[in-house]
Design a protein around this motif. Structure first.
Motif, mmCIF file in Angstrom:
data_model
loop_
_atom_site.group_PDB
_atom_site.id
_atom_site.type_symbol
_atom_site.label_atom_id
_atom_site.label_comp_id
_atom_site.label_asym_id
_atom_site.label_seq_id
_atom_site.Cartn_x
_atom_site.Cartn_y
_atom_site.Cartn_z
ATOM 1 N N THR A 57 0.830 -1.208 0.000
ATOM 2 C CA THR A 57 0.000 0.000 0.000
ATOM 3 C C THR A 57 0.863 1.256 0.000
ATOM 4 O OG1 THR A 57 -1.712 -1.187 1.225
ATOM 5 C CG2 THR A 57 -1.851 1.211 1.189
ATOM 6 N N VAL A 58 1.951 1.245 0.763
ATOM 7 C CA VAL A 58 2.861 2.389 0.780
ATOM 8 C C VAL A 58 3.451 2.632 -0.611
ATOM 9 C CG1 VAL A 58 5.130 3.132 1.608
ATOM 10 C CG2 VAL A 58 3.425 2.297 3.224
ATOM 11 N N LEU A 59 3.832 1.544 -1.287
ATOM 12 C CA LEU A 59 4.391 1.672 -2.635
ATOM 13 C C LEU A 59 3.338 2.191 -3.616
ATOM 14 C CD1 LEU A 59 6.621 1.212 -4.727
ATOM 15 C CD2 LEU A 59 5.850 -1.158 -4.921
ATOM 16 N N ASN A 60 2.132 1.608 -3.585
ATOM 17 C CA ASN A 60 1.086 2.016 -4.515
ATOM 18 C C ASN A 60 0.659 3.465 -4.301
ATOM 19 O OD1 ASN A 60 1.174 -0.523 -5.532
ATOM 20 N ND2 ASN A 60 -0.875 -1.144 -4.890
ATOM 21 N N ALA A 61 0.674 3.910 -3.052
ATOM 22 C CA ALA A 61 0.247 5.280 -2.773
ATOM 23 C C ALA A 61 1.137 6.297 -3.478
ATOM 24 C CB ALA A 61 0.244 5.532 -1.267
ATOM 25 N N GLN A 62 2.425 5.997 -3.611
ATOM 26 C CA GLN A 62 3.332 6.939 -4.292
ATOM 27 C C GLN A 62 3.030 7.022 -5.788
ATOM 28 O OE1 GLN A 62 4.794 8.377 -1.829
ATOM 29 N NE2 GLN A 62 4.046 6.670 -0.558
ATOM 30 N N CYS A 63 2.478 5.943 -6.322
ATOM 31 C CA CYS A 63 2.123 5.937 -7.743
ATOM 32 C C CYS A 63 0.813 6.667 -8.002
ATOM 33 C CB CYS A 63 2.047 4.492 -8.249
ATOM 34 S SG CYS A 63 1.402 4.336 -9.924
ATOM 35 N N PHE A 64 -0.194 6.385 -7.185
ATOM 36 C CA PHE A 64 -1.536 6.927 -7.419
ATOM 37 C C PHE A 64 -1.681 8.366 -6.946
ATOM 38 C CE2 PHE A 64 -2.768 2.402 -7.659
ATOM 39 C CZ PHE A 64 -3.503 2.446 -8.823
ATOM 40 N N LEU A 65 -1.018 8.722 -5.846
ATOM 41 C CA LEU A 65 -1.211 10.032 -5.242
ATOM 42 C C LEU A 65 -0.049 10.957 -5.565
ATOM 43 C CD1 LEU A 65 -2.461 8.891 -1.716
ATOM 44 C CD2 LEU A 65 -3.846 9.618 -3.667
ATOM 45 N N ARG A 66 -0.363 12.211 -5.812
ATOM 46 C CA ARG A 66 0.674 13.203 -6.030
ATOM 47 C C ARG A 66 1.269 13.616 -4.682
ATOM 48 N NH1 ARG A 66 1.955 12.558 -11.199
ATOM 49 N NH2 ARG A 66 0.098 12.591 -12.531
ATOM 50 N N GLN A 67 2.506 14.068 -4.759
ATOM 51 C CA GLN A 67 3.171 14.508 -3.532
ATOM 52 C C GLN A 67 2.676 15.905 -3.148
ATOM 53 O OE1 GLN A 67 4.673 12.330 -1.908
ATOM 54 N NE2 GLN A 67 4.869 10.833 -3.569
ATOM 55 N N PRO A 68 2.534 16.166 -1.845
ATOM 56 C CA PRO A 68 3.002 15.355 -0.704
ATOM 57 C C PRO A 68 1.983 14.344 -0.198
ATOM 58 C CG PRO A 68 2.244 17.461 0.094
ATOM 59 C CD PRO A 68 2.064 17.501 -1.400
ATOM 60 N N HIS A 69 0.871 14.130 -0.932
ATOM 61 C CA HIS A 69 -0.170 13.228 -0.443
ATOM 62 C C HIS A 69 0.336 11.791 -0.322
ATOM 63 C CE1 HIS A 69 -2.320 16.657 -2.317
ATOM 64 N NE2 HIS A 69 -3.059 16.565 -1.214
ATOM 65 N N GLY A 70 1.229 11.380 -1.234
ATOM 66 C CA GLY A 70 1.769 10.031 -1.148
ATOM 67 C C GLY A 70 2.565 9.814 0.120
ATOM 68 N N LEU A 71 3.425 10.789 0.425
ATOM 69 C CA LEU A 71 4.203 10.671 1.671
ATOM 70 C C LEU A 71 3.308 10.787 2.902
ATOM 71 C CD1 LEU A 71 7.381 12.748 0.731
ATOM 72 C CD2 LEU A 71 7.204 10.269 1.022
ATOM 73 N N LEU A 72 2.258 11.610 2.827
ATOM 74 C CA LEU A 72 1.324 11.713 3.941
ATOM 75 C C LEU A 72 0.640 10.371 4.201
ATOM 76 C CD1 LEU A 72 -0.149 13.429 6.043
ATOM 77 C CD2 LEU A 72 -1.816 14.034 4.255
ATOM 78 N N ALA A 73 0.271 9.654 3.121
ATOM 79 C CA ALA A 73 -0.316 8.327 3.281
ATOM 80 C C ALA A 73 0.663 7.378 3.963
ATOM 81 C CB ALA A 73 -0.729 7.780 1.917
ATOM 82 N N THR A 74 1.949 7.502 3.625
ATOM 83 C CA THR A 74 2.971 6.668 4.260
ATOM 84 C C THR A 74 3.042 6.935 5.769
ATOM 85 O OG1 THR A 74 4.289 6.624 2.235
ATOM 86 C CG2 THR A 74 5.432 6.096 4.285
ATOM 87 N N VAL A 75 2.992 8.194 6.139
ATOM 88 C CA VAL A 75 3.050 8.559 7.559
ATOM 89 C C VAL A 75 1.823 8.021 8.297
ATOM 90 C CG1 VAL A 75 3.027 10.497 9.174
ATOM 91 C CG2 VAL A 75 4.473 10.593 7.131
#
Length: 413
Positions: free
Chosen positions: A134-152
Protein backbone atom coordinates in the motif's frame (compact mmCIF):
# COMPACT_ATOMS: atom_id res chain seq x y z
CA UNK A 1 0.92 17.46 -38.42
CA UNK A 2 -1.36 15.01 -36.73
CA UNK A 3 1.44 14.26 -34.29
CA UNK A 4 1.85 17.98 -33.50
CA UNK A 5 -1.87 18.47 -32.90
CA UNK A 6 -1.98 15.47 -30.56
CA UNK A 7 0.98 16.69 -28.55
CA UNK A 8 -0.25 20.29 -28.54
CA UNK A 9 -3.58 19.11 -27.18
CA UNK A 10 -1.80 17.78 -24.10
CA UNK A 11 0.36 20.83 -23.51
CA UNK A 12 -0.20 23.05 -20.51
CA UNK A 13 -0.40 26.84 -20.67
CA UNK A 14 3.08 28.27 -21.24
CA UNK A 15 4.82 30.57 -18.81
CA UNK A 16 6.17 33.73 -20.41
CA UNK A 17 9.64 33.06 -21.74
CA UNK A 18 9.39 29.27 -21.24
CA UNK A 19 8.21 26.36 -23.35
CA UNK A 20 5.06 24.72 -22.03
CA UNK A 21 5.74 21.27 -20.61
CA UNK A 22 3.09 18.74 -21.64
CA UNK A 23 1.13 17.60 -18.59
CA UNK A 24 -0.31 14.49 -20.19
CA UNK A 25 1.84 13.78 -23.20
CA UNK A 26 2.40 10.29 -24.64
CA UNK A 27 5.41 9.55 -22.42
CA UNK A 28 3.58 10.58 -19.24
CA UNK A 29 0.47 8.65 -20.27
CA UNK A 30 2.55 5.56 -21.05
CA UNK A 31 4.27 5.79 -17.66
CA UNK A 32 0.92 6.15 -15.88
CA UNK A 33 -0.52 3.15 -17.73
CA UNK A 34 2.43 0.93 -16.95
CA UNK A 35 2.51 2.03 -13.30
CA UNK A 36 -1.23 1.39 -13.07
CA UNK A 37 -0.81 -2.18 -14.28
CA UNK A 38 2.06 -2.80 -11.85
CA UNK A 39 0.12 -1.48 -8.86
CA UNK A 40 -2.97 -3.52 -9.72
CA UNK A 41 -0.87 -6.67 -10.04
CA UNK A 42 0.88 -5.91 -6.76
CA UNK A 43 -2.37 -5.27 -4.93
CA UNK A 44 -4.15 -8.41 -6.17
CA UNK A 45 -1.15 -10.75 -5.78
CA UNK A 46 -0.25 -9.42 -2.32
CA UNK A 47 -3.88 -9.78 -1.21
CA UNK A 48 -3.92 -13.43 -2.36
CA UNK A 49 -0.61 -14.23 -0.63
CA UNK A 50 -1.65 -12.37 2.53
CA UNK A 51 -4.96 -14.31 2.70
CA UNK A 52 -3.13 -17.63 2.41
CA UNK A 53 -0.63 -16.65 5.13
CA UNK A 54 -3.47 -15.43 7.36
CA UNK A 55 -5.32 -18.74 7.02
CA UNK A 56 -2.14 -20.71 7.75
CA UNK A 57 -1.74 -18.83 11.03
CA UNK A 58 -5.44 -18.91 11.89
CA UNK A 59 -5.07 -21.47 14.68
CA UNK A 60 -2.63 -19.38 16.68
CA UNK A 61 -4.17 -15.96 15.96
CA UNK A 62 -5.47 -13.91 18.86
CA UNK A 63 -8.90 -13.58 17.23
CA UNK A 64 -9.55 -16.14 14.43
CA UNK A 65 -12.94 -14.61 13.56
CA UNK A 66 -11.36 -11.23 12.91
CA UNK A 67 -8.69 -12.93 10.78
CA UNK A 68 -11.29 -14.64 8.58
CA UNK A 69 -13.31 -11.47 8.21
CA UNK A 70 -10.23 -9.35 7.46
CA UNK A 71 -8.79 -11.82 4.92
CA UNK A 72 -12.13 -11.96 3.10
CA UNK A 73 -12.38 -8.16 3.12
CA UNK A 74 -8.85 -7.83 1.73
CA UNK A 75 -9.62 -10.21 -1.14
CA UNK A 76 -12.89 -8.48 -2.00
CA UNK A 77 -11.26 -5.07 -1.88
CA UNK A 78 -8.31 -6.19 -4.03
CA UNK A 79 -10.68 -7.55 -6.69
CA UNK A 80 -12.78 -4.39 -6.66
CA UNK A 81 -9.64 -2.26 -6.72
CA UNK A 82 -8.24 -4.07 -9.76
CA UNK A 83 -11.47 -4.18 -11.81
CA UNK A 84 -12.52 -0.58 -11.25
CA UNK A 85 -9.04 0.85 -11.64
CA UNK A 86 -8.43 -0.93 -14.95
CA UNK A 87 -11.80 0.34 -16.20
CA UNK A 88 -10.54 3.89 -15.87
CA UNK A 89 -12.26 4.95 -12.66
CA UNK A 90 -10.55 7.81 -10.78
CA UNK A 91 -7.27 6.37 -9.48
CA UNK A 92 -6.95 8.83 -6.58
CA UNK A 93 -10.31 7.72 -5.15
CA UNK A 94 -9.28 4.06 -5.04
CA UNK A 95 -5.82 4.97 -3.77
CA UNK A 96 -7.44 6.75 -0.83
CA UNK A 97 -9.67 3.70 -0.23
CA UNK A 98 -6.58 1.50 -0.36
CA UNK A 99 -4.93 3.61 2.33
CA UNK A 100 -8.05 3.46 4.52
CA UNK A 101 -8.27 -0.35 4.26
CA UNK A 102 -4.59 -0.71 5.10
CA UNK A 103 -4.88 1.72 8.03
CA UNK A 104 -7.75 -0.31 9.53
CA UNK A 105 -5.74 -3.52 9.19
CA UNK A 106 -2.73 -1.93 10.86
CA UNK A 107 -4.86 -0.71 13.78
CA UNK A 108 -6.18 -4.27 14.20
CA UNK A 109 -2.73 -5.75 13.77
CA UNK A 110 -2.61 -7.21 17.29
CA UNK A 111 -5.84 -9.17 16.69
CA UNK A 112 -4.90 -10.53 13.26
CA UNK A 113 -1.49 -12.23 13.63
CA UNK A 114 -0.08 -14.79 16.09
CA UNK A 115 1.75 -13.41 19.10
CA UNK A 116 5.03 -14.93 17.91
CA UNK A 117 4.81 -13.09 14.62
CA UNK A 118 3.78 -9.88 16.33
CA UNK A 119 6.82 -10.09 18.61
CA UNK A 120 9.21 -10.41 15.68
CA UNK A 121 11.02 -7.23 14.69
CA UNK A 122 11.38 -8.00 10.97
CA UNK A 123 7.75 -7.28 10.03
CA UNK A 124 7.08 -10.68 8.44
CA UNK A 125 3.31 -10.97 9.01
CA UNK A 126 0.61 -10.81 6.37
CA UNK A 127 -0.45 -7.35 7.56
CA UNK A 128 3.12 -6.16 6.96
CA UNK A 129 2.85 -7.38 3.36
CA UNK A 130 -0.36 -5.41 2.81
CA UNK A 131 1.13 -2.30 4.42
CA UNK A 132 4.32 -2.48 2.35
CA UNK A 133 2.44 -2.77 -0.96
CA UNK A 134 0.00 0.00 0.00
CA UNK A 135 2.86 2.39 0.78
CA UNK A 136 4.39 1.67 -2.64
CA UNK A 137 1.09 2.02 -4.52
CA UNK A 138 0.25 5.28 -2.77
CA UNK A 139 3.33 6.94 -4.29
CA UNK A 140 2.12 5.94 -7.74
CA UNK A 141 -1.54 6.93 -7.42
CA UNK A 142 -1.21 10.03 -5.24
CA UNK A 143 0.67 13.20 -6.03
CA UNK A 144 3.17 14.51 -3.53
CA UNK A 145 3.00 15.35 -0.70
CA UNK A 146 -0.17 13.23 -0.44
CA UNK A 147 1.77 10.03 -1.15
CA UNK A 148 4.20 10.67 1.67
CA UNK A 149 1.32 11.71 3.94
CA UNK A 150 -0.32 8.33 3.28
CA UNK A 151 2.97 6.67 4.26
CA UNK A 152 3.05 8.56 7.56
CA UNK A 153 -0.59 7.64 8.31
CA UNK A 154 0.01 3.93 7.63
CA UNK A 155 3.20 3.93 9.69
CA UNK A 156 1.42 5.63 12.60
CA UNK A 157 -1.47 3.14 12.46
CA UNK A 158 1.04 0.26 12.35
CA UNK A 159 2.79 1.61 15.44
CA UNK A 160 -0.50 2.02 17.33
CA UNK A 161 -1.77 -1.44 16.34
CA UNK A 162 1.50 -3.20 17.24
CA UNK A 163 3.14 -1.07 19.93
CA UNK A 164 6.75 -1.48 20.84
CA UNK A 165 10.13 -0.97 19.21
CA UNK A 166 10.25 -2.61 15.75
CA UNK A 167 12.05 -2.30 12.46
CA UNK A 168 8.83 -2.46 10.43
CA UNK A 169 7.66 1.18 10.90
CA UNK A 170 11.11 2.45 9.91
CA UNK A 171 11.12 0.16 6.88
CA UNK A 172 7.69 1.47 5.83
CA UNK A 173 8.92 5.06 6.05
CA UNK A 174 12.02 4.23 4.00
CA UNK A 175 9.94 2.38 1.40
CA UNK A 176 7.55 5.30 1.07
CA UNK A 177 10.33 7.87 0.79
CA UNK A 178 12.39 5.91 -1.75
CA UNK A 179 9.43 4.96 -3.92
CA UNK A 180 8.18 8.58 -3.84
CA UNK A 181 11.57 9.77 -5.07
CA UNK A 182 11.61 7.07 -7.76
CA UNK A 183 8.19 8.03 -9.10
CA UNK A 184 9.07 11.73 -9.04
CA UNK A 185 12.17 11.05 -11.15
CA UNK A 186 10.21 8.86 -13.57
CA UNK A 187 7.49 11.49 -14.00
CA UNK A 188 10.08 14.21 -14.53
CA UNK A 189 11.85 12.11 -17.17
CA UNK A 190 8.51 11.42 -18.89
CA UNK A 191 7.64 15.13 -18.94
CA UNK A 192 11.09 15.90 -20.39
CA UNK A 193 10.51 13.29 -23.10
CA UNK A 194 7.12 14.84 -23.90
CA UNK A 195 8.71 18.28 -24.05
CA UNK A 196 11.29 16.95 -26.50
CA UNK A 197 8.52 15.41 -28.62
CA UNK A 198 6.64 18.72 -28.68
CA UNK A 199 9.80 20.58 -29.70
CA UNK A 200 10.49 18.03 -32.43
CA UNK A 201 6.91 18.25 -33.70
CA UNK A 202 7.04 22.05 -33.73
CA UNK A 203 10.36 22.03 -35.59
CA UNK A 204 8.98 19.53 -38.08
CA UNK A 205 5.83 21.60 -38.59
CA UNK A 206 7.87 24.78 -39.09
CA UNK A 207 10.14 23.05 -41.56
CA UNK A 208 7.14 21.72 -43.50
CA UNK A 209 5.62 25.20 -43.54
CA UNK A 210 8.87 26.71 -44.84
CA UNK A 211 9.19 23.95 -47.44
CA UNK A 212 5.60 24.52 -48.55
CA UNK A 213 6.22 28.25 -48.83
CA UNK A 214 9.38 27.65 -50.88
CA UNK A 215 7.56 25.16 -53.11
CA UNK A 216 4.69 27.60 -53.63
CA UNK A 217 7.12 30.38 -54.47
CA UNK A 218 8.95 28.20 -56.98
CA UNK A 219 5.65 27.10 -58.53
CA UNK A 220 4.60 30.73 -58.94
CA UNK A 221 7.95 31.52 -60.53
CA UNK A 222 7.53 28.60 -62.95
CA UNK A 223 4.03 29.75 -63.86
CA UNK A 224 5.19 33.32 -64.43
CA UNK A 225 8.08 32.04 -66.53
CA UNK A 226 5.75 29.97 -68.68
CA UNK A 227 3.33 32.87 -69.26
CA UNK A 228 4.22 36.49 -68.48
CA UNK A 229 7.99 36.24 -68.91
CA UNK A 230 7.59 34.20 -72.07
CA UNK A 231 5.28 36.86 -73.51
CA UNK A 232 7.68 39.68 -72.59
CA UNK A 233 10.56 37.77 -74.15
CA UNK A 234 8.62 37.37 -77.39
CA UNK A 235 7.80 41.09 -77.40
CA UNK A 236 11.43 42.05 -76.77
CA UNK A 237 12.64 39.86 -79.63
CA UNK A 238 10.05 41.25 -82.03
CA UNK A 239 8.17 37.97 -82.40
CA UNK A 240 4.98 39.80 -81.33
CA UNK A 241 4.28 43.41 -82.29
CA UNK A 242 2.34 45.90 -80.23
CA UNK A 243 -0.58 45.87 -82.70
CA UNK A 244 -0.85 42.11 -82.92
CA UNK A 245 -4.02 40.34 -81.82
CA UNK A 246 -1.72 37.56 -80.60
CA UNK A 247 -0.32 39.90 -77.97
CA UNK A 248 -3.83 40.71 -76.77
CA UNK A 249 -4.72 37.03 -76.51
CA UNK A 250 -1.56 36.21 -74.61
CA UNK A 251 -2.00 39.21 -72.31
CA UNK A 252 -5.54 38.09 -71.44
CA UNK A 253 -4.31 34.59 -70.70
CA UNK A 254 -1.33 35.86 -68.68
CA UNK A 255 -3.57 38.19 -66.67
CA UNK A 256 -5.76 35.23 -65.78
CA UNK A 257 -2.73 33.41 -64.38
CA UNK A 258 -1.61 36.45 -62.36
CA UNK A 259 -5.09 36.84 -60.87
CA UNK A 260 -5.19 33.16 -59.95
CA UNK A 261 -1.81 33.45 -58.22
CA UNK A 262 -2.92 36.57 -56.36
CA UNK A 263 -6.13 34.87 -55.22
CA UNK A 264 -4.17 31.89 -53.92
CA UNK A 265 -6.00 29.42 -56.15
CA UNK A 266 -4.33 26.48 -57.83
CA UNK A 267 -3.99 27.81 -61.32
CA UNK A 268 -2.24 24.64 -62.34
CA UNK A 269 -5.08 22.29 -61.52
CA UNK A 270 -7.44 23.33 -64.36
CA UNK A 271 -10.53 21.39 -63.20
CA UNK A 272 -13.07 20.27 -65.74
CA UNK A 273 -14.39 23.22 -67.70
CA UNK A 274 -11.68 25.68 -66.63
CA UNK A 275 -9.39 27.63 -68.94
CA UNK A 276 -5.67 27.00 -69.17
CA UNK A 277 -2.89 29.57 -69.66
CA UNK A 278 -3.55 29.85 -73.40
CA UNK A 279 -7.32 30.05 -73.13
CA UNK A 280 -7.82 26.37 -73.94
CA UNK A 281 -10.13 24.20 -71.90
CA UNK A 282 -7.98 21.50 -70.29
CA UNK A 283 -9.98 19.12 -68.10
CA UNK A 284 -7.58 17.14 -65.93
CA UNK A 285 -9.75 14.06 -65.62
CA UNK A 286 -7.44 11.41 -67.04
CA UNK A 287 -3.84 11.56 -68.15
CA UNK A 288 -4.66 10.95 -71.80
CA UNK A 289 -7.30 13.72 -71.82
CA UNK A 290 -4.98 16.15 -70.07
CA UNK A 291 -2.05 15.41 -72.40
CA UNK A 292 -4.28 15.75 -75.45
CA UNK A 293 -5.35 19.21 -74.27
CA UNK A 294 -1.73 20.23 -73.69
CA UNK A 295 -0.53 18.79 -77.01
CA UNK A 296 -3.18 20.45 -79.15
CA UNK A 297 -3.46 23.76 -77.26
CA UNK A 298 -3.01 26.97 -79.22
CA UNK A 299 0.35 28.71 -78.71
CA UNK A 300 -0.13 32.36 -79.72
CA UNK A 301 2.99 34.00 -81.06
CA UNK A 302 4.73 30.71 -81.88
CA UNK A 303 5.02 28.92 -85.22
CA UNK A 304 2.34 26.24 -85.81
CA UNK A 305 3.37 22.92 -84.30
CA UNK A 306 1.96 19.56 -85.32
CA UNK A 307 2.04 17.18 -82.36
CA UNK A 308 1.77 13.43 -82.82
CA UNK A 309 0.23 11.99 -79.65
CA UNK A 310 1.03 8.34 -79.26
CA UNK A 311 -1.67 5.91 -78.18
CA UNK A 312 -2.08 6.38 -74.45
CA UNK A 313 -2.65 3.02 -72.73
CA UNK A 314 -5.06 2.62 -69.85
CA UNK A 315 -3.13 3.95 -66.85
CA UNK A 316 -3.62 3.92 -63.14
CA UNK A 317 -5.14 7.07 -61.61
CA UNK A 318 -2.50 9.65 -60.74
CA UNK A 319 -2.56 12.15 -57.88
CA UNK A 320 -3.75 15.57 -59.04
CA UNK A 321 -0.42 17.25 -58.22
CA UNK A 322 1.45 14.64 -60.27
CA UNK A 323 -0.98 14.93 -63.16
CA UNK A 324 -0.66 18.71 -63.15
CA UNK A 325 3.15 18.59 -63.02
CA UNK A 326 3.29 16.14 -65.95
CA UNK A 327 0.92 18.19 -68.10
CA UNK A 328 2.64 21.51 -67.35
CA UNK A 329 6.08 20.01 -68.03
CA UNK A 330 4.85 18.60 -71.36
CA UNK A 331 3.33 21.99 -72.26
CA UNK A 332 6.62 23.76 -71.52
CA UNK A 333 8.59 21.18 -73.51
CA UNK A 334 6.29 21.66 -76.53
CA UNK A 335 6.56 25.44 -76.15
CA UNK A 336 10.35 25.11 -76.28
CA UNK A 337 10.03 22.98 -79.43
CA UNK A 338 7.94 25.68 -81.13
CA UNK A 339 10.23 28.47 -79.97
CA UNK A 340 13.72 27.02 -80.45
CA UNK A 341 13.81 23.77 -82.44
CA UNK A 342 13.21 25.07 -85.96
CA UNK A 343 10.88 22.15 -86.66
CA UNK A 344 7.11 22.05 -87.01
CA UNK A 345 6.53 18.54 -85.64
CA UNK A 346 6.91 16.86 -82.28
CA UNK A 347 5.88 13.60 -80.65
CA UNK A 348 4.39 12.87 -77.22
CA UNK A 349 4.52 9.26 -76.02
CA UNK A 350 3.22 7.68 -72.83
CA UNK A 351 4.38 4.41 -71.32
CA UNK A 352 3.32 2.72 -68.08
CA UNK A 353 6.20 2.05 -65.69
CA UNK A 354 5.19 -0.24 -62.86
CA UNK A 355 3.02 1.79 -60.53
CA UNK A 356 3.95 5.01 -62.35
CA UNK A 357 4.25 6.48 -65.81
CA UNK A 358 6.83 7.74 -68.31
CA UNK A 359 5.99 10.57 -70.72
CA UNK A 360 8.36 11.48 -73.57
CA UNK A 361 8.43 14.62 -75.71
CA UNK A 362 10.53 14.18 -78.84
CA UNK A 363 11.50 16.45 -81.74
CA UNK A 364 13.92 16.21 -84.64
CA UNK A 365 14.92 19.88 -84.62
CA UNK A 366 18.26 21.58 -84.45
CA UNK A 367 19.01 20.56 -80.86
CA UNK A 368 21.53 22.37 -78.67
CA UNK A 369 24.41 21.95 -76.27
CA UNK A 370 23.12 21.64 -72.70
CA UNK A 371 26.39 22.95 -71.29
CA UNK A 372 25.88 26.29 -73.02
CA UNK A 373 22.51 27.07 -71.42
CA UNK A 374 22.94 30.18 -69.20
CA UNK A 375 22.40 29.68 -65.47
CA UNK A 376 19.67 32.33 -65.37
CA UNK A 377 17.48 30.45 -67.85
CA UNK A 378 14.69 28.72 -65.89
CA UNK A 379 12.79 26.85 -68.61
CA UNK A 380 14.55 23.48 -68.41
CA UNK A 381 15.77 23.81 -64.83
CA UNK A 382 12.50 24.84 -63.14
CA UNK A 383 9.56 24.52 -65.51
CA UNK A 384 10.47 20.93 -66.41
CA UNK A 385 13.01 19.46 -63.99
CA UNK A 386 11.86 21.46 -60.98
CA UNK A 387 8.18 20.59 -61.53
CA UNK A 388 8.86 16.87 -61.69
CA UNK A 389 11.22 16.92 -58.70
CA UNK A 390 8.58 18.75 -56.63
CA UNK A 391 6.17 15.78 -56.97
CA UNK A 392 8.74 13.02 -56.52
CA UNK A 393 9.52 12.47 -60.19
CA UNK A 394 12.42 13.36 -62.44
CA UNK A 395 13.12 14.68 -65.92
CA UNK A 396 15.90 13.62 -68.29
CA UNK A 397 16.81 15.93 -71.18
CA UNK A 398 18.96 14.45 -73.95
CA UNK A 399 20.12 16.61 -76.84
CA UNK A 400 23.04 17.66 -78.94
CA UNK A 401 23.37 20.10 -81.86
CA UNK A 402 21.63 18.81 -84.98
CA UNK A 403 20.06 15.80 -83.24
CA UNK A 404 16.83 17.16 -81.76
CA UNK A 405 15.73 17.05 -78.12
CA UNK A 406 14.38 14.11 -76.13
CA UNK A 407 12.62 14.98 -72.86
CA UNK A 408 11.72 12.04 -70.62
CA UNK A 409 9.42 12.65 -67.64
CA UNK A 410 9.19 9.85 -65.10
CA UNK A 411 6.99 9.42 -62.03
CA UNK A 412 7.75 8.18 -59.49
CA UNK A 413 11.48 8.78 -59.48
Amino acid sequence: MSEQRELAGHASAPVRGQRALPAHGPAVLSLERQALLVTVVLRMSSAAVAAVVALLGLGSAANPAWVLLSAAAVLVWAGSFGVHTLRGRPASRFAAGDVVVCTVLCLLHGQLVPASVLAASAGSGWVDLIASVTVLNAQCFLRQPHGLLATVVITAAYTVGAPGLREAPVVLLLQGTLSAGMFMLLRRAARSADSALVAKAEARANELARAAARADERDQQRRLHDTVLATLTMVSTGAITGHSTVLRDRAVSDLRVIRALGAGTDASAYPTGSVGPYGTTTPLVRLDTALRAAAFAARPGLPPLTVELGTVPVLLPLPRRVLTALVDAVAEALTNVGRHSGTTTAQVRVEPAGAGVVVKVLDAGRGFDLTTVPAHRRGLRESIRGRMAAVGGDALIETRPGDGVHVTLRWPR
